[in-house]
Design a protein around this motif. Structure first.
Motif, PDB file in Angstrom:
ATOM      1  N   ARG A 104      -3.889 -50.932  21.846  1.00 59.89           N
ATOM      2  CA  ARG A 104      -3.567 -52.109  21.036  1.00 59.89           C
ATOM      3  C   ARG A 104      -4.469 -52.173  19.795  1.00 59.89           C
ATOM      4  N   GLN A 105      -5.743 -51.863  19.978  1.00 60.36           N
ATOM      5  CA  GLN A 105      -6.676 -51.885  18.856  1.00 60.36           C
ATOM      6  C   GLN A 105      -6.312 -50.830  17.819  1.00 60.36           C
ATOM      7  N   SER A 106      -6.007 -49.628  18.274  1.00 63.13           N
ATOM      8  CA  SER A 106      -5.641 -48.552  17.364  1.00 63.13           C
ATOM      9  C   SER A 106      -4.365 -48.892  16.603  1.00 63.13           C
ATOM     10  N   LEU A 107      -3.375 -49.426  17.317  1.00 60.02           N
ATOM     11  CA  LEU A 107      -2.119 -49.819  16.686  1.00 60.02           C
ATOM     12  C   LEU A 107      -2.364 -50.870  15.611  1.00 60.02           C
ATOM     13  N   SER A 108      -3.181 -51.850  15.933  1.00 62.82           N
ATOM     14  CA  SER A 108      -3.473 -52.922  14.991  1.00 62.82           C
ATOM     15  C   SER A 108      -4.150 -52.401  13.739  1.00 62.82           C
ATOM     16  N   GLN A 109      -5.113 -51.508  13.916  1.00 60.38           N
ATOM     17  CA  GLN A 109      -5.857 -50.989  12.771  1.00 60.38           C
ATOM     18  C   GLN A 109      -4.989 -50.108  11.880  1.00 60.38           C
ATOM     19  N   HIS A 110      -4.191 -49.230  12.484  1.00 51.99           N
ATOM     20  CA  HIS A 110      -3.314 -48.376  11.683  1.00 51.99           C
ATOM     21  C   HIS A 110      -2.261 -49.210  10.956  1.00 51.99           C
ATOM     22  N   ALA A 111      -1.721 -50.227  11.620  1.00 50.61           N
ATOM     23  CA  ALA A 111      -0.720 -51.083  10.990  1.00 50.61           C
ATOM     24  C   ALA A 111      -1.320 -51.864   9.835  1.00 50.61           C
ATOM     25  N   CYS A 112      -2.519 -52.361  10.034  1.00 50.70           N
ATOM     26  CA  CYS A 112      -3.190 -53.127   8.979  1.00 50.70           C
ATOM     27  C   CYS A 112      -3.391 -52.264   7.743  1.00 50.70           C
ATOM     28  N   ARG A 113      -3.782 -51.013   7.941  1.00 51.05           N
ATOM     29  CA  ARG A 113      -4.045 -50.119   6.813  1.00 51.05           C
ATOM     30  C   ARG A 113      -2.753 -49.659   6.143  1.00 51.05           C
ATOM     31  N   LEU A 114      -1.793 -49.180   6.929  1.00 50.37           N
ATOM     32  CA  LEU A 114      -0.598 -48.574   6.348  1.00 50.37           C
ATOM     33  C   LEU A 114       0.396 -49.603   5.819  1.00 50.37           C
ATOM     34  N   LEU A 115       0.400 -50.799   6.412  1.00 50.19           N
ATOM     35  CA  LEU A 115       1.288 -51.851   5.923  1.00 50.19           C
ATOM     36  C   LEU A 115       0.602 -52.754   4.904  1.00 50.19           C
ATOM     37  N   ALA A 116      -0.650 -52.419   4.573  1.00 48.54           N
ATOM     38  CA  ALA A 116      -1.421 -53.172   3.572  1.00 48.54           C
ATOM     39  C   ALA A 116      -1.449 -54.657   3.896  1.00 48.54           C
ATOM     40  N   LEU A 117      -1.815 -54.984   5.139  1.00 48.75           N
ATOM     41  CA  LEU A 117      -1.849 -56.376   5.573  1.00 48.75           C
ATOM     42  C   LEU A 117      -3.186 -57.014   5.195  1.00 48.75           C
ATOM     43  N   PRO A 118      -3.184 -58.290   4.875  1.00 46.87           N
ATOM     44  CA  PRO A 118      -4.427 -58.953   4.472  1.00 46.87           C
ATOM     45  C   PRO A 118      -5.390 -59.175   5.622  1.00 46.87           C
ATOM     46  N   GLU A 119      -4.873 -59.150   6.850  1.00 45.47           N
ATOM     47  CA  GLU A 119      -5.738 -59.338   8.015  1.00 45.47           C
ATOM     48  C   GLU A 119      -5.214 -58.502   9.172  1.00 45.47           C
ATOM     49  N   GLU A 120      -6.049 -58.341  10.205  1.00 50.34           N
ATOM     50  CA  GLU A 120      -5.707 -57.497  11.338  1.00 50.34           C
ATOM     51  C   GLU A 120      -4.448 -58.003  12.039  1.00 50.34           C
ATOM     52  N   LEU A 121      -3.596 -57.062  12.429  1.00 52.22           N
ATOM     53  CA  LEU A 121      -2.344 -57.395  13.091  1.00 52.22           C
ATOM     54  C   LEU A 121      -2.582 -57.628  14.585  1.00 52.22           C
ATOM     55  N   THR A 122      -2.117 -58.763  15.084  1.00 52.67           N
ATOM     56  CA  THR A 122      -2.189 -59.042  16.518  1.00 52.67           C
ATOM     57  C   THR A 122      -0.891 -58.571  17.166  1.00 52.67           C
ATOM     58  N   VAL A 123      -1.011 -57.737  18.196  1.00 48.83           N
ATOM     59  CA  VAL A 123       0.155 -57.088  18.782  1.00 48.83           C
ATOM     60  C   VAL A 123       0.224 -57.372  20.276  1.00 48.83           C
ATOM     61  N   GLU A 124       1.427 -57.689  20.747  1.00 40.64           N
ATOM     62  CA  GLU A 124       1.689 -57.790  22.180  1.00 40.64           C
ATOM     63  C   GLU A 124       2.347 -56.499  22.633  1.00 40.64           C
ATOM     64  N   THR A 125       1.917 -55.979  23.772  1.00 44.00           N
ATOM     65  CA  THR A 125       2.474 -54.719  24.271  1.00 44.00           C
ATOM     66  C   THR A 125       2.904 -54.868  25.722  1.00 44.00           C
ATOM     67  N   GLN A 126       3.833 -54.010  26.106  1.00 46.21           N
ATOM     68  CA  GLN A 126       4.228 -53.887  27.508  1.00 46.21           C
ATOM     69  C   GLN A 126       4.573 -52.428  27.755  1.00 46.21           C
ATOM     70  N   LEU A 127       4.218 -51.935  28.928  1.00 43.01           N
ATOM     71  CA  LEU A 127       4.451 -50.533  29.266  1.00 43.01           C
ATOM     72  C   LEU A 127       5.292 -50.458  30.529  1.00 43.01           C
ATOM     73  N   LYS A 128       6.402 -49.720  30.460  1.00 44.00           N
ATOM     74  CA  LYS A 128       7.302 -49.601  31.608  1.00 44.00           C
ATOM     75  C   LYS A 128       7.618 -48.132  31.874  1.00 44.00           C
ATOM     76  N   ALA A 129       7.865 -47.824  33.141  1.00 42.48           N
ATOM     77  CA  ALA A 129       8.371 -46.514  33.553  1.00 42.48           C
ATOM     78  C   ALA A 129       9.535 -46.785  34.488  1.00 42.48           C
ATOM     79  N   GLY A 130      10.745 -46.500  34.036  1.00 43.28           N
ATOM     80  CA  GLY A 130      11.919 -46.887  34.813  1.00 43.28           C
ATOM     81  C   GLY A 130      11.998 -48.401  34.888  1.00 43.28           C
ATOM     82  N   THR A 131      12.089 -48.928  36.104  1.00 42.83           N
ATOM     83  CA  THR A 131      12.136 -50.384  36.297  1.00 42.83           C
ATOM     84  C   THR A 131      10.757 -50.984  36.547  1.00 42.83           C
ATOM     85  N   HIS A 132       9.729 -50.146  36.552  1.00 40.81           N
ATOM     86  CA  HIS A 132       8.382 -50.600  36.897  1.00 40.81           C
ATOM     87  C   HIS A 132       7.608 -51.037  35.658  1.00 40.81           C
TER      88      HIS A 132
END
Length: 300
Positions: A104-132
């Motif tokens: 989540r931290q890496s995603l936020s930092q890369h998004a902030c830099r590449l999307l030229a955001l004024p502040e750090e992006l807060t991201v919600e994540t979920q990870l699934k494998a099949g129905t789990h």
């Protein structure tokens, strides 16, 4: 646990068979940034979001060879990313990064830099494998690995992903800092840059990859770097360094160094910049490690 999975688990060091598939769901919690809309509505935005995802997975799965993106799809309000892990080692490293919050931290930092955001992006994540839903059992690594193993890929990579991969190959994938020669006659450095070995580097927040590189390379010198950082970070003032050494003594030098930078990032937030770590490494005469983190090729 299946016998086939046990055989795979025994090969965590080798590049063994495909470990299976998982789907990473991403949603921005910032009202001004909708990752799904950016990916769907703009060709340039689609490329940038894909690059953010690619860099994040590269950080967390042990490099470019550890995974393959098969599909990015609309899972409103989430953006779904179907990932195939090439072996158990890459899958395990990703799960550990995901569980620690590094993904989540890496995603936020890369998004902030590449999307030229004024502040750090807060991201919600979920990870699934099949129905789990793997978020519910992240403390059971072997169970997560087995769920992923049982979720084998059902499709080849989408043509859209092939096209985006080709675009990425046309430019440097790794976010190498921009460097230029500096002379005394040039204008002062921009506020978002710093100078190291007569080169100018883009300053940014420390990433998960930076933390891993530091933890792998600093060895017993982590205390000295911590004290150098402590000159400008109250959270690392004495006796914080000794407390970290005592608390994580059994886990070894890597974990002690990792916890040091984690404490620094937690305390300093957006001010936990790459330039501050590089300066601390310079002060401790660890320039080779600074060069490695900055991806400077060794001199002949």
């Amino acid at each position: 646990m299946s016998q086939s999975f046990k055989r795979m688990a025994d090969k965590t060091v080798d590049r063994g068979p495909c470990a299976g598939c998982a789907v990473l769901f991403l949603q921005s919690l910032c009202p001004d940034v909708n990752l799904l809309s950016v990916y769907k509505d703009q060709q340039e935005g689609k490329f940038i979001v894909f690059k953010v995802i690619k860099l994040t997975l590269t950080d967390s799965a042990g490099g470019l060879g550890g995974y393959e993106i098969l599909k990015v799809h609309d899972a409103d309000p989430f953006l779904g990313v179907e990932v195939k892990f090439v072996d158990v080692a890459a899958c395990q490293q990703f799960l550990e990064s995901y569980s620690s919050g590094a993904v989540r931290q890496s995603l936020s930092q890369h998004a902030c830099r590449l999307l030229a955001l004024p502040e750090e992006l807060t991201v919600e994540t979920q990870l699934k494998a099949g129905t789990h839903i793997l978020d519910l059992c992240l403390d059971k690594l072997e169970l997560c690995l087995e769920h992923i193993h049982l979720s084998q890929p059902e499709r080849l990579r989408d043509e859209e992903i092939d096209h985006l991969e080709q675009l990425l190959r046309s430019q440097a994938l790794r976010p190498a800092p921009t460097t230029t020669a500096v002379t005394q006659e040039e204008s002062p450095l921009p506020s978002n840059c710093f100078k190291f070995q007569n080169r100018v580097f883009e300053d940014r927040m420390l990433s998960a990859a930076d933390v891993q590189s530091f933890s792998n390379g600093v060895g017993r010198q982590w205390k000295h770097v911590g004290r150098a950082l402590g000159k400008s970070c109250r959270a690392l003032k004495s006796p914080a360094i000794d407390n970290l050494a005592y608390e994580y003594e059994r886990e070894g030098l890597y974990e002690q160094a990792y916890q040091l930078l984690s404490r620094f990032i937690q305390a300093e937030g957006r001010a936990a910049k790459l330039s501050r770590l590089v300066k601390a490494l310079e002060d401790c005469k660890l320039t080779s490690l600074a060069e490695h983190i900055l991806d400077i090729q060794p001199r002949e």
